[in-house]
Write an enzyme that holds these catalytic residues in place. Sequence first.
Site, short mmCIF file in Angstrom:
data_model
loop_
_atom_site.label_atom_id
_atom_site.label_comp_id
_atom_site.label_asym_id
_atom_site.label_seq_id
_atom_site.Cartn_x
_atom_site.Cartn_y
_atom_site.Cartn_z
CB THR A 1 -0.86 -0.03 1.29
OG1 THR A 1 -1.77 -1.12 1.20
CG2 THR A 1 -1.63 1.26 1.50
N GLY B 1 -5.27 -5.06 6.78
CA GLY B 1 -6.45 -4.21 6.81
C GLY B 1 -7.47 -4.60 7.86
#
Length: 328
Positions: free
Chosen positions: A187, A241
């Site tokens: 990310t 996440g």
Amino acid sequence: MSIDAVTATRAYGLAVHAGAGSLDRTLLTARVESNIRTALEAAREAGFRLLERGASSIDAVEAAITVLEDCELFNAGVGSVYTATGGHELEAALMSGRHLAAGGAVRISTVKNPIRLARRIMERGHEVLLVGDAAEAVAREFDLEEVANSYFDTPGRLAEHQGALGAAAIDREWEGNSLLPMTEYGTVGAVAADQQGDVCAGTSTGGLVNKTDGRIGDSAVLGAGTYADNNGCGISATGQGEIILRLSLAKGINDRVIMRGSSLSLAVHEAVHNELSRYGGSGGVIAITSNSEVVCEFNTKAMFRACRTSRGEVGVAIFGAGFKDGDP
Ligand code: GLY
């Protein structure tokens, strides 16, 4: 002295990251390492040059993340991972700390730069978070560049996808080319504070390797992977996440700063090394205050990161601590 003269002397700066994980240093070739550092510096400079000229932290974050999205090395934009069924679903969010304005988009399959879309959703001002077709309709409204989903196909990510499916062994050749020996959390994100003292944070991702179609991670969820508040700080996170979502990691850091009066470094340290680690999560965070105090913490072996401030702090790092390199 005019207000402009006062505000122009404010410190400004930004930090960028491109993921954290258990990077195997022995597999990191000199060429790939050099490419990573070059990309991080390019992203940092794209944002910093705007801040120098008096642009907003929103412009700086968008510019920095766009550079990272356009780099195949990272799991965002063109380098996004595959879903379980062999497509790509991207997500991004951007938040301004001035009025807590924010925009986010998830399940994006045809927008080249999801961070640009997140910004347009924020500026449009109707909704905060849009999914799939509804988000992509906003991209068309603003004439953002659209691509076929196959634009996000890259040989390295395909090998990783097939390897995770067990359909084929990962082609080690790609590890020396485009596939990093760290595939966990690529990310990307940026945090910035401008000459007005306005903070902004943004995060963009392809999600997790072979994620279930429709799975949403933390990156575009405000308070989890992304948050910004001028009274506290701007935060962009990377990592698992599901755990970051459950912890509301970014908002927790901001709350520590505002409600407990914690220093930014203590707030980020506690969030990463106590909270995230306690629940078995791994990852990292970059954060900035409106005075451009910049902090980075991670509980993994490595985190790709860079920073620069008007006070002369400048760094690009993969191992080590803060924004300084060192032994893994
Ligand atoms: N942190 C990225 C994700 O879990 O999707």
